[in-house]
Design a protein around this motif. Sequence first.
Motif, PDB file in Angstrom:
ATOM      1  N   ILE A 560       0.850  -1.198   0.000  1.00 51.47           N
ATOM      2  CA  ILE A 560       0.000   0.000   0.000  1.00 51.47           C
ATOM      3  C   ILE A 560       0.887   1.250   0.000  1.00 51.47           C
ATOM      4  O   ILE A 560       1.647   1.479   0.935  1.00 51.47           O
ATOM      5  CB  ILE A 560      -0.938   0.036   1.231  1.00 51.47           C
ATOM      6  N   GLY A 561       0.771   2.007  -1.083  1.00 55.87           N
ATOM      7  CA  GLY A 561       1.485   3.271  -1.181  1.00 55.87           C
ATOM      8  C   GLY A 561       0.499   4.415  -1.189  1.00 55.87           C
ATOM      9  O   GLY A 561      -0.709   4.225  -0.951  1.00 55.87           O
ATOM     10  N   PRO A 562       0.950   5.623  -1.457  1.00 54.59           N
ATOM     11  CA  PRO A 562       0.064   6.792  -1.453  1.00 54.59           C
ATOM     12  C   PRO A 562      -1.139   6.658  -2.382  1.00 54.59           C
ATOM     13  O   PRO A 562      -2.252   7.052  -2.037  1.00 54.59           O
ATOM     14  CB  PRO A 562       0.980   7.936  -1.898  1.00 54.59           C
ATOM     15  N   THR A 563      -0.926   6.075  -3.582  1.00 52.38           N
ATOM     16  CA  THR A 563      -2.023   5.967  -4.569  1.00 52.38           C
ATOM     17  C   THR A 563      -3.103   5.027  -4.076  1.00 52.38           C
ATOM     18  O   THR A 563      -4.300   5.361  -4.086  1.00 52.38           O
ATOM     19  CB  THR A 563      -1.479   5.493  -5.925  1.00 52.38           C
ATOM     20  N   ARG A 564      -2.719   3.822  -3.681  1.00 54.33           N
ATOM     21  CA  ARG A 564      -3.714   2.838  -3.206  1.00 54.33           C
ATOM     22  C   ARG A 564      -4.378   3.310  -1.913  1.00 54.33           C
ATOM     23  O   ARG A 564      -5.566   3.044  -1.699  1.00 54.33           O
ATOM     24  CB  ARG A 564      -3.039   1.480  -2.996  1.00 54.33           C
ATOM     25  N   ARG A 565      -3.634   3.984  -1.057  1.00 55.21           N
ATOM     26  CA  ARG A 565      -4.239   4.507   0.173  1.00 55.21           C
ATOM     27  C   ARG A 565      -5.365   5.482  -0.156  1.00 55.21           C
ATOM     28  O   ARG A 565      -6.459   5.420   0.416  1.00 55.21           O
ATOM     29  CB  ARG A 565      -3.167   5.199   1.020  1.00 55.21           C
ATOM     30  N   LYS A 566      -5.112   6.384  -1.102  1.00 59.43           N
ATOM     31  CA  LYS A 566      -6.137   7.356  -1.493  1.00 59.43           C
ATOM     32  C   LYS A 566      -7.350   6.665  -2.095  1.00 59.43           C
ATOM     33  O   LYS A 566      -8.504   7.038  -1.835  1.00 59.43           O
ATOM     34  CB  LYS A 566      -5.551   8.354  -2.490  1.00 59.43           C
ATOM     35  N   LEU A 567      -7.106   5.625  -2.922  1.00 57.08           N
ATOM     36  CA  LEU A 567      -8.213   4.887  -3.541  1.00 57.08           C
ATOM     37  C   LEU A 567      -9.088   4.209  -2.488  1.00 57.08           C
ATOM     38  O   LEU A 567     -10.325   4.241  -2.562  1.00 57.08           O
ATOM     39  CB  LEU A 567      -7.665   3.844  -4.517  1.00 57.08           C
ATOM     40  N   LEU A 568      -8.458   3.590  -1.521  1.00 58.10           N
ATOM     41  CA  LEU A 568      -9.208   2.896  -0.472  1.00 58.10           C
ATOM     42  C   LEU A 568     -10.040   3.880   0.359  1.00 58.10           C
ATOM     43  O   LEU A 568     -11.222   3.637   0.640  1.00 58.10           O
ATOM     44  CB  LEU A 568      -8.246   2.135   0.450  1.00 58.10           C
ATOM     45  N   LEU A 569      -9.419   4.982   0.764  1.00 57.23           N
ATOM     46  CA  LEU A 569     -10.134   5.965   1.580  1.00 57.23           C
ATOM     47  C   LEU A 569     -11.249   6.641   0.791  1.00 57.23           C
ATOM     48  O   LEU A 569     -12.325   6.939   1.334  1.00 57.23           O
ATOM     49  CB  LEU A 569      -9.148   7.014   2.114  1.00 57.23           C
ATOM     50  N   LYS A 570     -11.012   6.867  -0.495  1.00 56.45           N
ATOM     51  CA  LYS A 570     -12.044   7.489  -1.331  1.00 56.45           C
ATOM     52  C   LYS A 570     -13.244   6.556  -1.497  1.00 56.45           C
ATOM     53  O   LYS A 570     -14.409   6.984  -1.445  1.00 56.45           O
ATOM     54  CB  LYS A 570     -11.452   7.840  -2.694  1.00 56.45           C
ATOM     55  N   HIS A 571     -12.974   5.259  -1.672  1.00 52.17           N
ATOM     56  CA  HIS A 571     -14.057   4.298  -1.906  1.00 52.17           C
ATOM     57  C   HIS A 571     -14.857   4.009  -0.632  1.00 52.17           C
ATOM     58  O   HIS A 571     -16.093   4.012  -0.647  1.00 52.17           O
ATOM     59  CB  HIS A 571     -13.477   2.993  -2.467  1.00 52.17           C
ATOM     60  N   PHE A 572     -14.152   3.749   0.477  1.00 56.30           N
ATOM     61  CA  PHE A 572     -14.835   3.332   1.708  1.00 56.30           C
ATOM     62  C   PHE A 572     -15.158   4.501   2.636  1.00 56.30           C
ATOM     63  O   PHE A 572     -16.075   4.412   3.455  1.00 56.30           O
ATOM     64  CB  PHE A 572     -13.987   2.290   2.455  1.00 56.30           C
ATOM     65  N   GLY A 573     -14.375   5.564   2.568  1.00 58.56           N
ATOM     66  CA  GLY A 573     -14.686   6.752   3.363  1.00 58.56           C
ATOM     67  C   GLY A 573     -14.011   6.832   4.711  1.00 58.56           C
ATOM     68  O   GLY A 573     -13.851   7.922   5.259  1.00 58.56           O
ATOM     69  N   SER A 574     -13.616   5.702   5.307  1.00 57.58           N
ATOM     70  CA  SER A 574     -12.955   5.733   6.621  1.00 57.58           C
ATOM     71  C   SER A 574     -12.182   4.444   6.832  1.00 57.58           C
ATOM     72  O   SER A 574     -12.433   3.424   6.168  1.00 57.58           O
ATOM     73  CB  SER A 574     -13.977   5.899   7.746  1.00 57.58           C
ATOM     74  N   LEU A 575     -11.248   4.492   7.793  1.00 61.54           N
ATOM     75  CA  LEU A 575     -10.457   3.311   8.123  1.00 61.54           C
ATOM     76  C   LEU A 575     -11.343   2.215   8.709  1.00 61.54           C
ATOM     77  O   LEU A 575     -11.137   1.017   8.441  1.00 61.54           O
ATOM     78  CB  LEU A 575      -9.363   3.694   9.135  1.00 61.54           C
ATOM     79  N   LYS A 576     -12.347   2.597   9.489  1.00 58.44           N
ATOM     80  CA  LYS A 576     -13.245   1.619  10.092  1.00 58.44           C
ATOM     81  C   LYS A 576     -13.985   0.815   9.034  1.00 58.44           C
ATOM     82  O   LYS A 576     -14.116  -0.416   9.141  1.00 58.44           O
ATOM     83  CB  LYS A 576     -14.247   2.339  11.007  1.00 58.44           C
ATOM     84  N   LYS A 577     -14.447   1.484   7.974  1.00 53.89           N
ATOM     85  CA  LYS A 577     -15.171   0.783   6.910  1.00 53.89           C
ATOM     86  C   LYS A 577     -14.241  -0.105   6.094  1.00 53.89           C
ATOM     87  O   LYS A 577     -14.650  -1.167   5.616  1.00 53.89           O
ATOM     88  CB  LYS A 577     -15.873   1.806   6.006  1.00 53.89           C
ATOM     89  N   ILE A 578     -12.979   0.333   5.939  1.00 48.75           N
ATOM     90  CA  ILE A 578     -12.009  -0.526   5.245  1.00 48.75           C
ATOM     91  C   ILE A 578     -11.791  -1.797   6.057  1.00 48.75           C
ATOM     92  O   ILE A 578     -11.729  -2.905   5.505  1.00 48.75           O
ATOM     93  CB  ILE A 578     -10.670   0.219   5.043  1.00 48.75           C
ATOM     94  N   LYS A 579     -11.701  -1.661   7.378  1.00 45.69           N
ATOM     95  CA  LYS A 579     -11.489  -2.817   8.238  1.00 45.69           C
ATOM     96  C   LYS A 579     -12.680  -3.781   8.186  1.00 45.69           C
ATOM     97  O   LYS A 579     -12.505  -5.004   8.227  1.00 45.69           O
ATOM     98  CB  LYS A 579     -11.263  -2.350   9.685  1.00 45.69           C
ATOM     99  N   ASN A 580     -13.889  -3.245   8.061  1.00 44.13           N
ATOM    100  CA  ASN A 580     -15.092  -4.090   8.030  1.00 44.13           C
ATOM    101  C   ASN A 580     -15.298  -4.794   6.695  1.00 44.13           C
ATOM    102  O   ASN A 580     -16.101  -5.714   6.581  1.00 44.13           O
ATOM    103  CB  ASN A 580     -16.330  -3.254   8.358  1.00 44.13           C
ATOM    104  N   ALA A 581     -14.586  -4.361   5.661  1.00 45.79           N
ATOM    105  CA  ALA A 581     -14.723  -4.979   4.334  1.00 45.79           C
ATOM    106  C   ALA A 581     -14.030  -6.334   4.319  1.00 45.79           C
ATOM    107  O   ALA A 581     -13.025  -6.551   4.987  1.00 45.79           O
ATOM    108  CB  ALA A 581     -14.122  -4.060   3.278  1.00 45.79           C
ATOM    109  N   ASN A 582     -14.583  -7.264   3.506  1.00 45.57           N
ATOM    110  CA  ASN A 582     -13.915  -8.559   3.368  1.00 45.57           C
ATOM    111  C   ASN A 582     -12.915  -8.521   2.214  1.00 45.57           C
ATOM    112  O   ASN A 582     -12.803  -7.515   1.505  1.00 45.57           O
ATOM    113  CB  ASN A 582     -14.937  -9.683   3.166  1.00 45.57           C
ATOM    114  N   VAL A 583     -12.190  -9.634   2.014  1.00 46.69           N
ATOM    115  CA  VAL A 583     -11.132  -9.676   1.002  1.00 46.69           C
ATOM    116  C   VAL A 583     -11.690  -9.440  -0.389  1.00 46.69           C
ATOM    117  O   VAL A 583     -11.092  -8.730  -1.219  1.00 46.69           O
ATOM    118  CB  VAL A 583     -10.372 -11.018   1.071  1.00 46.69           C
ATOM    119  N   GLU A 584     -12.868 -10.011  -0.676  1.00 50.98           N
ATOM    120  CA  GLU A 584     -13.476  -9.857  -2.007  1.00 50.98           C
ATOM    121  C   GLU A 584     -13.810  -8.395  -2.291  1.00 50.98           C
ATOM    122  O   GLU A 584     -13.544  -7.880  -3.391  1.00 50.98           O
ATOM    123  CB  GLU A 584     -14.747 -10.713  -2.123  1.00 50.98           C
TER     124      GLU A 584
END
Length: 613
Positions: A560-584
């Motif tokens: 995970i670098g700056p680009t993927r970090r931004k993509l994840l936060l943009k899609h899920f909105g918060s770290l908590k929601k990223i944690k609640n997501a499954n692998v798929e």
Amino acid sequence: MKDNNKLLNKINNLPIKPGIYQFKDQMGQILYIGKARSLKSRIQSYFSSGNKDPKTNELVQQIYDLETIQTNNELEALILESNQIKKYKPPFNIILRDDKHYPFLQLTLQEEYPRLRVARKIKKDGAVYFGPYVPTRPMRNTLRLINKYFGLRQCSRKLNNSVKRPCLNFQMGRCIGPCSNQDKETYNAAVKQVKLFLEGRKDTLTEILTKNMDEASEHMEYEKAAKLRDQVRDIQQMLSKQNIISNQLDDLDVFGFVRDGSIVTIDLFHVRTGRILGRHSHRMTVSSPDDDMQILQDFITQYYLKETYLPEEILVSMDLPDAEVISKWFTERKGKRVRIHRPIRGRKKEILKMAYKNVLVSHMVRMQESEEIESILTAMKNQLGLSKNPGRIEGFDVSNIHGLIAVGSTVVWENNRMMRSEDRRFKIREVGGIDDYAMIAEIVKRRYTRMLKESLPLPDLVLIDGGLGHVNAAFNVMKKLQLDSIDIIGIAKGRKQDESLRDRLFKPEITTPIILPPNSQTLHVLQQIRDEAHRFAITFHQKLRKKAGLHSILDEIPGIGPTRRKLLLKHFGSLKKIKNANVEELSEIKGMDAVTAHNVHRFLHDDNNMETN
């Protein structure tokens, strides 16, 4: 020392000059540091055939080598000896363990509008210092009362026309407000009153305040008069709590001394303008061959080596061997005569008796504590199968997140207390990636390589936060350093949810753990040291992470670098929601692959990572 021709030749060729000497054992570790008017005469006295006390015999039997440093005079030798004892901490010397700098109150008279603040060191800066305060609570109470009634400024702002409005303290009536009201006469009067208060001149100060109160009352300024009345009352109450022993004495430090076998207790009383301002007690176990006078002298030289304030007179209960030399040294430092004195009559003799009565009580209490500590150490030796009682234990731990910003720590436990001044931190330099065993090996190697090089005291027991693999890694290093005679124990955490699986203790190359009952005092001591090493490592790790600017936990995930970090936060909105997501769900994000998605999911569900452990 038996049949040591090399040592005998050194002794025979010593100069008849002042200097210091270091006795060393076969491993090169310094056993004892001393000073002498004549190096040859002093060192030969250790090896003469006359009767010696058991401590001297024990020292002589371990001497394998010696080193000397010549000095120009006794004073230079005394100062050098004190500095080297503090640096190397030889086992047969008196070591002052308490390395605190006790606080003073500093009245900054060199400033146009003086302030009163806490200072740990005295500087030649034009300020006036009061203290030291032991314990610190009375000092805090004093500072609080002064801030409440006298109105000296507490800010550090520059007082010029750029100050637009006064601070909150002025609005609350706790500052005269020199930034808004340039009435220097009023402010200087308050400074004078503060100085009188800190000097303990209660009568003079009360007289001034009472006069001001009467004048305010005559002018019908009843609110001001009431405040002055309360001020007089509170000042009288506070000063009356201080133990007044004389109204005529200058500043004194009074030493009370008691020795019982190898246990020495020294109480130090700070008397300032006739009042006992503070007291602190020191207990030490003596391995030194020196007599009581030399022990007290060594303690005094070490104590004032770190202290920045020297009183005008030091009272002692026995004649020190080098009192004149020490007095000369202290006088040069203070710029004013410092007298070391053993009074034989009068009021100062009574003060010395008071100090002795108090140190005797301290000594009896500490002797009882010493017996309890020895009982704990004996139980620890027997339960863990150690080679000796572990009077000094050093604990190690490492902290990292997937190998990033890896750090280590070592803490020291001695005589039933943590020695925080001896804690050390390490940045892992030689290990890349995730390898806790190698990290433990690195910090153990660095720690004891340095201690051997500098002839510093070694521990009786090394405690590793970890299991058998961690212990073996440390043991292999100690073998290479020829320190495998030092006991090593590892402590591995059990599972809190499973009461049957408690903390397990491991010894090198033995797979079967030692499991002590939950109420074991030995286990409690080891857990305390383990937890302190863990806390120290974690705190250092967090500090470095913050300094490095790693504000997002996502930055620590492999892939995970700056680009993927931004993509994840943009899609899920918060770290908590990223944690609640499954692998798929993570894999479906543009720019993510299955391996990286799995890394994210595993990392965020590891409690150790989320808690920065």
